[in-house]
Structures are given as structure tokens and as C-alpha cells.
Design an enzyme around this catalytic site. Sequence first.
Site, PDB file in Angstrom:
ATOM      1  N   TYR A  87      -0.261  10.397   3.867  1.00 23.77           N
ATOM      2  CA  TYR A  87      -0.695   9.045   3.510  1.00 23.77           C
ATOM      3  C   TYR A  87      -2.212   8.995   3.592  1.00 23.77           C
ATOM      4  CZ  TYR A  87      -1.049   3.892   3.826  1.00 23.77           C
ATOM      5  OH  TYR A  87      -1.371   2.559   3.622  1.00 23.77           O
ATOM      6  N   LYS A 115       1.462   9.731  -0.263  1.00 20.53           N
ATOM      7  CA  LYS A 115       1.244   8.332  -0.634  1.00 20.53           C
ATOM      8  C   LYS A 115      -0.263   8.186  -0.791  1.00 20.53           C
ATOM      9  CE  LYS A 115       1.509   3.604   1.120  1.00 20.53           C
ATOM     10  NZ  LYS A 115       1.794   2.740   2.305  1.00 20.53           N
ATOM     11  N   THR A 132       2.154  -1.718   6.819  1.00 22.91           N
ATOM     12  CA  THR A 132       2.800  -3.004   6.591  1.00 22.91           C
ATOM     13  C   THR A 132       3.729  -3.364   7.734  1.00 22.91           C
ATOM     14  OG1 THR A 132       2.719  -2.474   4.234  1.00 22.91           O
ATOM     15  CG2 THR A 132       4.055  -4.365   4.862  1.00 22.91           C
TER      16      THR A 132
END
Length: 302
Positions: free
Chosen positions: A141, A169, A52
Site C-alpha cells: 500500500y 494498492k 479507512t
Amino acid sequence: MNRNGGAPFGRVLTAMVTPFDSDGAVDYAQAARLAQALIDSGTEGLVVTGTTGEGPTLTAEEKLRLYSTVLDVAKRNNAHVIAGTTTYNTAESIELSREAERLGAHGILMTVPYYNKPPQDSLYRHFAAIAEAIGIPGLLYNVPSRTALNMTAATTARLSYVDNIIGVKEASADLAQIAHIIETANDGFYVWSGNDADTLPTLAVGGYGVVSVASHLVGKQIQRKIYAFLDGARDEAAAIHRRLLPLIDALFLVSNPIPVKHMLNTIGFDVGSPRLPLTEADDATRARIEETLERYEVDLPV
């Protein structure tokens, strides 16, 4: 509200966007303001220069200055900063991770390598090498939709026994895989949902929290959902989850972070346009994003 149950990071982590000015340069002052606003609206930890945050478009120098900028804010607010320091290059990942640690980052985000598609044992060796080179926690992640590679539950569980790899994550959207990780990982290993839409199902199978994009807009509501679930108010948590789904869908109409940046700009918190190779959404998509946003109360102070 900080009932973290022994985990080194909070339950509500925001994958923070990187603000750019009108010339496309990183706007560090606005990044500091955004970090403070996110903390004020329910965020317990900030993931900086991840997906992001458009990490692949940032130079190492820009990343390090961003870490320092956001850390200054986080330290004043007892919040955590997780630095997105890893790529498909193990040696460069180690170097940047060490620099982030030197600046005071509380942890690093360890993204499954994209493009070179290492086998599972190679994934283990890549992440173990990075973890062993630093003294701060690592958060794995797994995001197959972006990396074209799924890190299996078995590999994640194996990595959970590396001393300073403390969680994952998990953005596979595979609830069975998430449950298997939770069942087989080392004690003290935590699973954060990597998708906003999967937060409540992940909690239901024993997950810990979320690394969220939607928390840019509705952080307090996401925080309330998680703690309502933990407190046994399952109907309330489910109602919040269902109510937020249209907003979450709008945040991923096109590649993240295009929609969330447009939403922030729309509500008056200017974060600029994405950097190439990402561009602004087209007119029809922007209209759909704005129409959805109008239906929600925004928690972010503007």
C-alpha cells in the site's frame, strides 16, 4: 460476478470503516452487519483496519477480534479479508501478521511505513521481512499523501519478485508511476487503484481493480464500471466514472473516514463517530456531504 483472472482477491475491494458505539468502543456486531451489507452490494473483498478502518487508533486485541468477526461473514459469502497489520515497526508488524494468518485472513495490507521515512532499500527489506515471516499473500500500500514517503516504481517492481507479495494498492495518484509498475513488475503482480477517482485511468493502463471507499455507498455501480470496461463497454464505464466523481470528491472533503462515516450514519447505517485524533466534520462540511449524497442512489442495503 467474480472474474478475477487468477488474482487471489477480487477486483472491488472495500477499505471498510470500523463501527464504534456511543461510548467509542468497537461495535463488533455492527461490523459484521456492515461486512455482509458491503458484500451484498458489490464488494468482493474487505480490507479491515486500514486507513479507512482507523487502524492506528485500534489496539492489537481490537484488530484481531475485528478480523475474526469479519472473517466469519466473509467465509459464508466466498469473500476475502485483507488485514491491515503493518505499521512503521517491522517486528510488531510481523507479530500481528502472523496472528491474522492464524485466524484465517486471506492476506495482509502492507502499508509504507509512516513517520520514520525509510530509504527505498530499507522499504524493500522491511516488506520482504514481513512477507517471508508469513504464508499468506501481501498487498503493498503506497499512499504518499499520508506517509510523506513515496515508494518508487522500481522498489515496487523489486518487491513483486518476493514470492507472496502479489500486488499493490497504489494511491500515489501518479499515472506514469502506475503504468511503470505494471510494465516492469513480475508476471502475476496486480495493481489496484488506491484512489476512487483514479480507478478508470488505472484500468486503462493495465490495472486490476480498486480498493475503494466509495463502495460503501455505490459498490454495485463501481463493480459495473469495472466490468463494463473489461467487457469493452468503454463509454458506459466512462459515464459511470464521471457520474460518481462528485460523490468521490465529497468523500474526501476532509480526512477519510470522516465523510464516509457521516454518509453511512445519514443513510441510517450507524457506524458512530471517528476516534480521536479524528473528529466529526463541522456543520458546513456535513451540509455539503449531505447535499451531494442526496443526488445518488445508494447500493448499500439499509
